[in-house]
Scaffold this active site. Structure first.
Site, mmCIF file in Angstrom:
data_model
loop_
_atom_site.group_PDB
_atom_site.id
_atom_site.type_symbol
_atom_site.label_atom_id
_atom_site.label_comp_id
_atom_site.label_asym_id
_atom_site.label_seq_id
_atom_site.Cartn_x
_atom_site.Cartn_y
_atom_site.Cartn_z
ATOM 1 N N LYS A 179 1.135 -0.941 0.170
ATOM 2 C CA LYS A 179 -0.388 -0.082 0.101
ATOM 3 C C LYS A 179 0.977 1.571 0.255
ATOM 4 O O LYS A 179 1.205 1.415 1.181
ATOM 5 C CB LYS A 179 -1.063 0.268 1.510
ATOM 6 C CG LYS A 179 -2.397 0.556 1.097
ATOM 7 C CD LYS A 179 -2.431 2.125 0.831
ATOM 8 C CE LYS A 179 -2.247 2.906 2.151
ATOM 9 N NZ LYS A 179 -1.841 3.972 1.623
ATOM 10 N N GLU A 255 9.153 1.541 11.322
ATOM 11 C CA GLU A 255 10.602 2.377 10.710
ATOM 12 C C GLU A 255 9.755 3.727 11.047
ATOM 13 O O GLU A 255 9.142 4.112 10.501
ATOM 14 C CB GLU A 255 11.024 2.624 9.714
ATOM 15 C CG GLU A 255 12.470 1.380 9.673
ATOM 16 C CD GLU A 255 12.977 0.811 8.222
ATOM 17 O OE1 GLU A 255 12.609 1.807 7.532
ATOM 18 O OE2 GLU A 255 13.872 -0.120 7.763
ATOM 19 N N CYS A 289 13.290 10.752 7.042
ATOM 20 C CA CYS A 289 13.466 10.533 8.623
ATOM 21 C C CYS A 289 14.462 11.047 9.047
ATOM 22 O O CYS A 289 14.456 11.364 10.195
ATOM 23 C CB CYS A 289 13.027 9.694 8.175
ATOM 24 S SG CYS A 289 13.874 7.752 7.995
ATOM 25 N N GLU A 391 8.289 16.465 15.790
ATOM 26 C CA GLU A 391 8.595 15.954 14.519
ATOM 27 C C GLU A 391 8.066 17.444 13.519
ATOM 28 O O GLU A 391 6.857 16.858 13.541
ATOM 29 C CB GLU A 391 8.796 14.623 13.584
ATOM 30 C CG GLU A 391 9.370 14.361 11.973
ATOM 31 C CD GLU A 391 8.817 13.049 11.628
ATOM 32 O OE1 GLU A 391 7.442 12.605 11.842
ATOM 33 O OE2 GLU A 391 9.809 12.213 10.969
HETATM 34 P P1 NAD Z 1 1.824 8.421 7.458
HETATM 35 O O1 NAD Z 1 1.676 7.185 8.836
HETATM 36 O O2 NAD Z 1 0.434 9.315 7.457
HETATM 37 O O3 NAD Z 1 1.001 7.798 6.543
HETATM 38 C C1 NAD Z 1 2.323 6.368 6.018
HETATM 39 C C2 NAD Z 1 1.947 5.133 5.310
HETATM 40 O O4 NAD Z 1 0.080 4.761 5.835
HETATM 41 C C3 NAD Z 1 0.734 5.990 4.081
HETATM 42 O O5 NAD Z 1 0.707 4.634 3.186
HETATM 43 C C4 NAD Z 1 -0.760 5.933 5.003
HETATM 44 O O6 NAD Z 1 -1.955 6.007 3.483
HETATM 45 C C5 NAD Z 1 -0.544 4.999 5.354
HETATM 46 N N1 NAD Z 1 -1.670 5.248 6.175
HETATM 47 C C6 NAD Z 1 -2.047 5.971 7.241
HETATM 48 N N2 NAD Z 1 -3.496 5.560 8.442
HETATM 49 C C7 NAD Z 1 -2.993 4.270 8.094
HETATM 50 C C8 NAD Z 1 -3.734 3.464 8.954
HETATM 51 N N3 NAD Z 1 -4.590 4.048 9.881
HETATM 52 N N4 NAD Z 1 -3.728 2.183 8.685
HETATM 53 C C9 NAD Z 1 -2.820 1.716 7.497
HETATM 54 N N5 NAD Z 1 -1.939 1.978 6.206
HETATM 55 C C10 NAD Z 1 -2.179 3.707 7.307
HETATM 56 O O7 NAD Z 1 3.279 8.877 7.288
HETATM 57 P P2 NAD Z 1 3.859 10.039 6.105
HETATM 58 O O8 NAD Z 1 2.864 11.572 6.466
HETATM 59 O O9 NAD Z 1 3.109 9.344 4.869
HETATM 60 O O10 NAD Z 1 5.444 10.052 6.207
HETATM 61 C C11 NAD Z 1 6.234 11.180 7.111
HETATM 62 C C12 NAD Z 1 6.205 10.266 7.997
HETATM 63 O O11 NAD Z 1 7.099 8.937 8.061
HETATM 64 C C13 NAD Z 1 6.900 11.311 8.902
HETATM 65 O O12 NAD Z 1 6.852 10.778 10.234
HETATM 66 C C14 NAD Z 1 8.623 10.280 8.629
HETATM 67 O O13 NAD Z 1 9.446 10.516 9.748
HETATM 68 C C15 NAD Z 1 7.937 9.006 8.719
HETATM 69 N N6 NAD Z 1 9.616 8.402 8.122
HETATM 70 C C16 NAD Z 1 10.027 7.341 8.761
HETATM 71 C C17 NAD Z 1 10.774 6.447 7.916
HETATM 72 C C18 NAD Z 1 11.726 5.428 8.744
HETATM 73 O O14 NAD Z 1 12.545 5.057 8.482
HETATM 74 N N7 NAD Z 1 11.932 5.613 10.339
HETATM 75 C C19 NAD Z 1 11.131 6.732 6.660
HETATM 76 C C20 NAD Z 1 10.298 7.783 6.039
HETATM 77 C C21 NAD Z 1 9.313 8.019 6.525
HETATM 78 O O1 6OD Z 2 18.651 3.765 3.657
HETATM 79 C C1 6OD Z 2 17.175 3.501 3.898
HETATM 80 O O2 6OD Z 2 17.691 2.182 3.691
HETATM 81 C C2 6OD Z 2 15.664 4.091 5.037
HETATM 82 N N1 6OD Z 2 15.426 2.888 5.422
HETATM 83 C C3 6OD Z 2 16.323 5.792 4.521
HETATM 84 C C4 6OD Z 2 14.720 6.227 5.112
HETATM 85 C C5 6OD Z 2 14.773 7.451 4.924
HETATM 86 C C6 6OD Z 2 13.591 7.845 5.533
HETATM 87 O O3 6OD Z 2 13.477 9.475 4.728
#
Ligand code: NAD
Ligand code: 6OD
Length: 487
Positions: A179, A255, A289, A391
């Site tokens: 998804k 993550e 992130c 964040e």
């Molecule tokens: P989000 O949590 O809003 O959405 C992520 C995904 O989850 C999307 O595909 C969304 O449609 C889906 N989703 C939302 N609600 C859901 C539910 N109730 N059930 C199932 N799926 C659901 O995040 P975002 O705004 O798309 O991305 C930004 C966030 O992602 C930031 O907080 C960022 O730090 C984090 N992020 C973390 C990492 C990491 O590796 N730690 C990497 C990239 C992004």
């Molecule tokens: O480099 C990666 O494998 C990874 N998961 C990066 C995540 C970045 C977050 O936005």
């Protein structure tokens, strides 16, 4: 793909829409990128059943050598269709084309190759057990696929993050239902074409499009047929997914968000630190992130570093993705910009001094409806202020002075998150010492976001559960069965 239709991919075929579609809007200028077919509960159910059938069919029976060869062919095919992926990723996110090339699509290729290597080379420990009767027993474990894995990813690095999970999941013999974010449906869909072209059996890779709540995301994680969820996204969504799978006790790999710190010591090479911080604060318009949102600077160099970083922020060029002068794209959407701007206002209320940026830039030539925002730096805030605790996920950081090493470590670790950190110093012992004391999953010294795909990736606290990368991914995507043979 401009103005086209993006379809779901289930059981090896694209599904013709028979229900609602939604608009994917460009963050560059507010134009329509594509119409996307939103998967309803029935289609998600079909995707999960197709994945199960793949496990029970030719995909489940495929030996590991054939599986890893298939992943290598997928990497080759992405390279052949490289510019299509770049254009699609850039259209969805607004990121400059070179960044889509160098970061997102190149990493997708590397992800497939790296996990093919890891799984092809993976062994398992065995133990000889001495028994009281003088005989022995041999213990060894066989790794089996977890089963049907739900893969849910965000919009910031869409293909990188998707393939970071899909590649190990498939290499380990799982079937996936993916998804992608509603903001970035394109490259997951292109990947369906590629995997089909290289001979992945039907049902091993399925894509369902839609939103989270009351849509494809929620239908997927609530489906009784999934055996685990691997999720990258916000902490709040992760917590909701955990609740959804709790009654069926399914494993999760998360993550999540970050509030990452950089520590710059007075002995740092200033040019290196400024270059690294410019990347770590502003890369991908601050939407990584791992991005730094808190910069702790030793007092003797505070003003010099603040001036240097401000100068570099001013030198960033916002513009269209295909303009070679562009360094920085828009945020993902005007909705996300509202969130970032709310922190700009909050920072002012907390008494911040804005060194650069702080608002919405005036963009000419048809870009007025895009999600543009100014790269921004603050001083005058402390760890007690919300802009340093929550964040923001935009091109913004707060600079805070410190005096001693212990103070810097305490400030950096004073957070509920624990994803990444970076330390800037020419004192090698101090670099090791401080990096190891960071309460995070990834700690960089004199660099940032330098990746070896075999190393563990993940976070502590609100930043996640578990580690992926190299053999760490195998621990999530497989279930070991121990076999004990009395000899
Ligand atoms: P989000 O949590 O809003 O959405 C992520 C995904 O989850 C999307 O595909 C969304 O449609 C889906 N989703 C939302 N609600 C859901 C539910 N109730 N059930 C199932 N799926 C659901 O995040 P975002 O705004 O798309 O991305 C930004 C966030 O992602 C930031 O907080 C960022 O730090 C984090 N992020 C973390 C990492 C990491 O590796 N730690 C990497 C990239 C992004
Ligand atoms: O480099 C990666 O494998 C990874 N998961 C990066 C995540 C970045 C977050 O936005």
């Amino acid at each position: 793909m401009t103005g086209g239709l993006i379809r779901n991919f289930v059981g090896g075929s694209f599904v013709e829409p028979d229900s609602a579609c939604f608009d994917k809007i460009s963050p560059v200028d507010g134009s329509l990128v594509a119409r996307v077919h939103e998967a309803d509960a029935g289609l998600v159910d079909r995707a999960v059943l197709a994945a199960r059938a793949a496990l029970d069919g030719p995909w489940g029976a495929m030996p590991v050598g054939a599986r890893t060869a298939l992943l290598r062919r997928a990497a080759d095919r992405i390279e052949q269709r490289f510019e299509e992926f770049v254009a699609a990723e850039s259209a969805d996110t607004g990121k400059p084309l070179p960044q889509a090339r160098e970061l997102d699509v190149a990493r997708a290729v590397a992800n497939f190759r790296s996990f093919a290597d890891t799984v092809a080379a993976a062994g398992q420990a065995s133990f000889m057990t001495d028994l009281p009767n003088g005989r022995q027993a041999l213990n060894y474990a066989v790794r089996k696929p977890l089963g049907v894995v739900a893969v849910i990813v965000p919009w910031n690095l869409p293909l990188l993050l998707l393939t970071w999970k899909v590649a190990p999941a498939l290499a380990c013999g799982n079937a996936v239902v993916v998804k992608p974010s509603e903001e970035t449906p394109s490259t997951a869909t292109l990947l369906a074409e590629v995997l089909d072209e290289v001979g992945l059996p039907a049902g091993a890779y399925n894509v369902v499009h839609g939103f989270g709540p009351s849509s494809a995301g929620e239908f997927l994680v609530g489906h009784p047929g999934i055996d685990g969820v691997t999720f990258t996204g916000s902490t709040a969504t992760g917590a909701g997914i955990m609740k959804a799978v709790a009654p069926r006790v399914r494993p999760v790999s998360f993550e999540l968000g970050g509030k990452n710190a950089a520590i710059v010591f007075a002995d740092a090479n200033l040019d290196d630190a400024l270059g690294g911080l410019t990347r770590s604060v502003f890369a991908n318009t601050g939407q990584v992130c791992l991005c730094t949102e808190r910069v702790y600077v030793q007092r003797p160099i505070f003003d010099e570093l603040a001036d240097g970083l401000t100068e570099r922020a001013r030198a960033l060029r916002l513009g269209r993705p295909d303009d070679p002068a562009t360094t920085t794209g828009p945020l993902i959407s005007t909705e996300h910009r509202e969130k970032v701007l709310s922190y700009f206002r909050l920072a002012e209320e907390c008494g911040a001094k804005t060194l650069v940026g702080g608002g919405v830039p005036v963009m000419g030539s048809g870009l007025a409806d895009g999600a543009w925002i100014e790269p921004t730096l603050w001083t005058g805030l402390t760890n007690a202020d919300r802009p340093l605790r929550e964040e923001i996920f935009g091109p913004v950081a707060a600079l805070v002075p410190f005096d001693t090493e212990d103070e810097a470590i305490a400030l950096a670790n004073d957070t509920d998150y624990g994803l990444a950190s970076s330390v800037w110093t020419t004192d090698l012992s101090r670099g090791h010492r401080v990096a190891q004391r960071m309460n995070v999953g990834m700690s960089w010294v004199n660099t940032w976001f330098l990746r070896d795909l075999r190393s563990p990736f993940g976070g502590v606290g609100l930043s996640g559960i578990g580690r992926e990368g190299g053999e760490h991914s195998l621990d999530f995507y497989t279930e070991p069965t121990n076999v004990c043979v009395q000899l």
